[in-house]
Design a protein around this motif. Structure first.
Motif, PDB file in Angstrom:
ATOM      1  N   SER A  29      -1.080 -33.363  -6.974  1.00 57.88           N
ATOM      2  CA  SER A  29       0.119 -33.059  -7.746  1.00 57.88           C
ATOM      3  C   SER A  29       1.065 -34.261  -7.741  1.00 57.88           C
ATOM      4  CB  SER A  29       0.830 -31.833  -7.182  1.00 57.88           C
ATOM      5  OG  SER A  29       1.287 -32.094  -5.877  1.00 57.88           O
ATOM      6  N   ILE A  30       1.601 -34.546  -8.896  1.00 56.18           N
ATOM      7  CA  ILE A  30       2.548 -35.652  -9.042  1.00 56.18           C
ATOM      8  C   ILE A  30       3.948 -35.074  -8.942  1.00 56.18           C
ATOM      9  CG2 ILE A  30       3.387 -37.453 -10.588  1.00 56.18           C
ATOM     10  CD1 ILE A  30       0.550 -37.486 -11.802  1.00 56.18           C
ATOM     11  N   ARG A  31       4.689 -35.543  -7.952  1.00 59.52           N
ATOM     12  CA  ARG A  31       6.034 -35.021  -7.737  1.00 59.52           C
ATOM     13  C   ARG A  31       7.067 -35.941  -8.375  1.00 59.52           C
ATOM     14  NH1 ARG A  31       5.766 -33.485  -1.444  1.00 59.52           N
ATOM     15  NH2 ARG A  31       5.348 -35.690  -1.334  1.00 59.52           N
ATOM     16  N   SER A  32       8.163 -35.338  -8.773  1.00 57.44           N
ATOM     17  CA  SER A  32       9.261 -36.107  -9.355  1.00 57.44           C
ATOM     18  C   SER A  32      10.006 -36.852  -8.251  1.00 57.44           C
ATOM     19  CB  SER A  32      10.218 -35.181 -10.104  1.00 57.44           C
ATOM     20  OG  SER A  32      10.898 -34.349  -9.179  1.00 57.44           O
ATOM     21  N   ARG A  33      10.871 -37.761  -8.646  1.00 57.56           N
ATOM     22  CA  ARG A  33      11.685 -38.513  -7.686  1.00 57.56           C
ATOM     23  C   ARG A  33      12.541 -37.555  -6.863  1.00 57.56           C
ATOM     24  NH1 ARG A  33      16.817 -39.972  -7.481  1.00 57.56           N
ATOM     25  NH2 ARG A  33      17.213 -39.218  -9.574  1.00 57.56           N
ATOM     26  N   GLU A  34      13.108 -36.548  -7.531  1.00 58.21           N
ATOM     27  CA  GLU A  34      13.956 -35.579  -6.842  1.00 58.21           C
ATOM     28  C   GLU A  34      13.157 -34.768  -5.814  1.00 58.21           C
ATOM     29  OE1 GLU A  34      15.650 -32.129  -9.028  1.00 58.21           O
ATOM     30  OE2 GLU A  34      17.550 -33.111  -8.559  1.00 58.21           O
ATOM     31  N   GLU A  35      11.928 -34.386  -6.161  1.00 52.42           N
ATOM     32  CA  GLU A  35      11.078 -33.651  -5.220  1.00 52.42           C
ATOM     33  C   GLU A  35      10.714 -34.522  -4.021  1.00 52.42           C
ATOM     34  OE1 GLU A  35       8.668 -30.498  -8.008  1.00 52.42           O
ATOM     35  OE2 GLU A  35       8.096 -32.633  -8.114  1.00 52.42           O
ATOM     36  N   ASN A  36      10.456 -35.788  -4.254  1.00 53.76           N
ATOM     37  CA  ASN A  36      10.160 -36.710  -3.146  1.00 53.76           C
ATOM     38  C   ASN A  36      11.373 -36.878  -2.240  1.00 53.76           C
ATOM     39  OD1 ASN A  36       7.475 -37.244  -3.764  1.00 53.76           O
ATOM     40  ND2 ASN A  36       8.025 -38.857  -5.204  1.00 53.76           N
TER      41      ASN A  36
END
Length: 98
Positions: A29-36
């Protein structure tokens, strides 16, 4: 004497299949900057206290100092409630019993 019964429910079978496809955890899954950032915040601030409870700092999307004026607003609201209690003793008693 033995008997064997078989029943196939296509609708139920498809619903279960869709459920498991939806619940499947993907490793890529590719996470967004905010999720990271959220994951990093959790890893850096999560801890367990001596009494067994978990503790974590609250995450803020923006700098906490942008909330500078909220203290004055909260204080004014508190003072307004105090005035209402002074004027209406029944309200003060009712609220205290909650």
């Amino acid at each position: 004497m033995s008997s064997c019964n078989l029943s196939i429910n296509e609708i139920l079978s498809n619903q279960i299949k869709k459920f498991w496809e939806q619940e499947e955890v993907t490793q890529n899954s590719i996470r967004s900057r905010e999720e990271n950032e959220c994951e990093t915040h959790f890893q850096n601030s999560f801890s367990r206290k001596t009494d067994g409870r978990f503790s974590m700092k609250l995450p803020f999307k923006e700098n906490i100092h942008t909330l500078a004026d909220s203290r004055n607003m909260a204080l004014n609201r508190f003072l307004g409630v105090e005035k209402r209690f002074t004027r209406d003793s029944q309200l003060k008693i009712t609220t205290r019993n909650l």
